[in-house]
Design a protein around this motif. Structure first.
Motif, PDB file in Angstrom:
ATOM      1  N   SER A   7      -5.221  33.983 -10.407  1.00 30.24           N
ATOM      2  CA  SER A   7      -4.120  34.092  -9.452  1.00 30.24           C
ATOM      3  C   SER A   7      -4.584  34.938  -8.267  1.00 30.24           C
ATOM      4  O   SER A   7      -5.628  35.591  -8.332  1.00 30.24           O
ATOM      5  CB  SER A   7      -2.888  34.731 -10.103  1.00 30.24           C
ATOM      6  OG  SER A   7      -3.187  36.038 -10.560  1.00 30.24           O
ATOM      7  N   GLY A   8      -3.795  34.902  -7.209  1.00 34.66           N
ATOM      8  CA  GLY A   8      -4.076  35.745  -6.056  1.00 34.66           C
ATOM      9  C   GLY A   8      -4.692  35.037  -4.868  1.00 34.66           C
ATOM     10  O   GLY A   8      -4.900  35.651  -3.815  1.00 34.66           O
ATOM     11  N   ARG A  19      -7.022  39.882  -3.248  1.00 34.15           N
ATOM     12  CA  ARG A  19      -7.435  40.337  -4.566  1.00 34.15           C
ATOM     13  C   ARG A  19      -7.116  39.259  -5.573  1.00 34.15           C
ATOM     14  O   ARG A  19      -5.930  38.924  -5.779  1.00 34.15           O
ATOM     15  CB  ARG A  19      -6.726  41.632  -4.951  1.00 34.15           C
ATOM     16  CG  ARG A  19      -7.259  42.266  -6.229  1.00 34.15           C
ATOM     17  CD  ARG A  19      -6.317  43.319  -6.740  1.00 34.15           C
ATOM     18  NE  ARG A  19      -6.929  44.182  -7.735  1.00 34.15           N
ATOM     19  CZ  ARG A  19      -6.233  44.893  -8.633  1.00 34.15           C
ATOM     20  NH1 ARG A  19      -4.914  44.833  -8.637  1.00 34.15           N
ATOM     21  NH2 ARG A  19      -6.866  45.679  -9.495  1.00 34.15           N
ATOM     22  N   LEU A  20      -8.141  38.729  -6.197  1.00 35.16           N
ATOM     23  CA  LEU A  20      -7.962  37.723  -7.242  1.00 35.16           C
ATOM     24  C   LEU A  20      -7.885  38.407  -8.603  1.00 35.16           C
ATOM     25  O   LEU A  20      -8.534  39.422  -8.840  1.00 35.16           O
ATOM     26  CB  LEU A  20      -9.113  36.729  -7.237  1.00 35.16           C
ATOM     27  CG  LEU A  20      -9.425  36.030  -5.917  1.00 35.16           C
ATOM     28  CD1 LEU A  20     -10.549  35.002  -6.134  1.00 35.16           C
ATOM     29  CD2 LEU A  20      -8.194  35.365  -5.337  1.00 35.16           C
ATOM     30  N   SER A  21      -7.082  37.809  -9.472  1.00 40.84           N
ATOM     31  CA  SER A  21      -6.978  38.283 -10.847  1.00 40.84           C
ATOM     32  C   SER A  21      -7.248  37.120 -11.790  1.00 40.84           C
ATOM     33  O   SER A  21      -6.967  35.961 -11.462  1.00 40.84           O
ATOM     34  CB  SER A  21      -5.582  38.839 -11.131  1.00 40.84           C
ATOM     35  OG  SER A  21      -5.274  39.932 -10.301  1.00 40.84           O
ATOM     36  N   TYR A  80     -10.891  41.273 -12.054  1.00 40.42           N
ATOM     37  CA  TYR A  80     -10.417  41.211 -10.674  1.00 40.42           C
ATOM     38  C   TYR A  80     -11.588  40.945  -9.724  1.00 40.42           C
ATOM     39  O   TYR A  80     -12.741  41.256 -10.027  1.00 40.42           O
ATOM     40  CB  TYR A  80      -9.751  42.528 -10.267  1.00 40.42           C
ATOM     41  CG  TYR A  80      -8.662  42.977 -11.190  1.00 40.42           C
ATOM     42  CD1 TYR A  80      -8.902  43.880 -12.223  1.00 40.42           C
ATOM     43  CD2 TYR A  80      -7.351  42.490 -11.037  1.00 40.42           C
ATOM     44  CE1 TYR A  80      -7.895  44.294 -13.077  1.00 40.42           C
ATOM     45  CE2 TYR A  80      -6.343  42.893 -11.887  1.00 40.42           C
ATOM     46  CZ  TYR A  80      -6.613  43.797 -12.908  1.00 40.42           C
ATOM     47  OH  TYR A  80      -5.614  44.193 -13.751  1.00 40.42           O
TER      48      TYR A  80
END
Length: 118
Positions: A7-8, A19-21, A80
């Motif tokens: 997500s993100g 910021r990707l998670s 992350y």
């Protein structure tokens, strides 16, 4: 059931940040090295960042060094990718990967789109 859910992603202007998670479930997260890969249309998949299972070592592609930071929270089973100073050439689908170097098991998420454009 093994799951990796990214997500993100989204649309961001050049110079911006995202910021990707990646939330993991169904396996022993702390035993797996975690990586972020990306693939742009017409290009080969590229590994952009990797972190060992214990968080003790990281590797980055030259193209993102100094701009991207990988981190993990083993208590939350999440990895992350902080992406700063984004460029149009960072546009791609970003996937997280979990890899166990003892049994060679590897899992992939479905990806999240990152588009860098003005």
């Amino acid at each position: 059931q093994v799951q990796l859910v990214e997500s993100g992603g989204g649309l961001v202007q050049p110079g911006g940040s995202l910021r990707l998670s990646c939330a993991a479930s169904g396996f022993t997260f702390s035993s797996y090295a975690m990586s972020w890969y990306r693939q742009a249309p017409g290009k080969e998949r590229e590994r952009v960042a990797r972190m060992q299972s214990d968080g003790g070592s990281t590797n980055y592609a030259d193209s993102v060094k100094g701009r991207f930071t990988i981190s993990r929270d083993n208590a939350k089973n999440t990895v992350y990718l902080q992406m700063n100073s984004l460029k149009p050439e960072d546009t791609a689908v970003y996937h997280c990967n979990a890899h166990n170097y003892y049994n060679n098991y590897s899992y992939w998420g479905q990806g999240t789109q990152v588009t860098v454009s003005s």
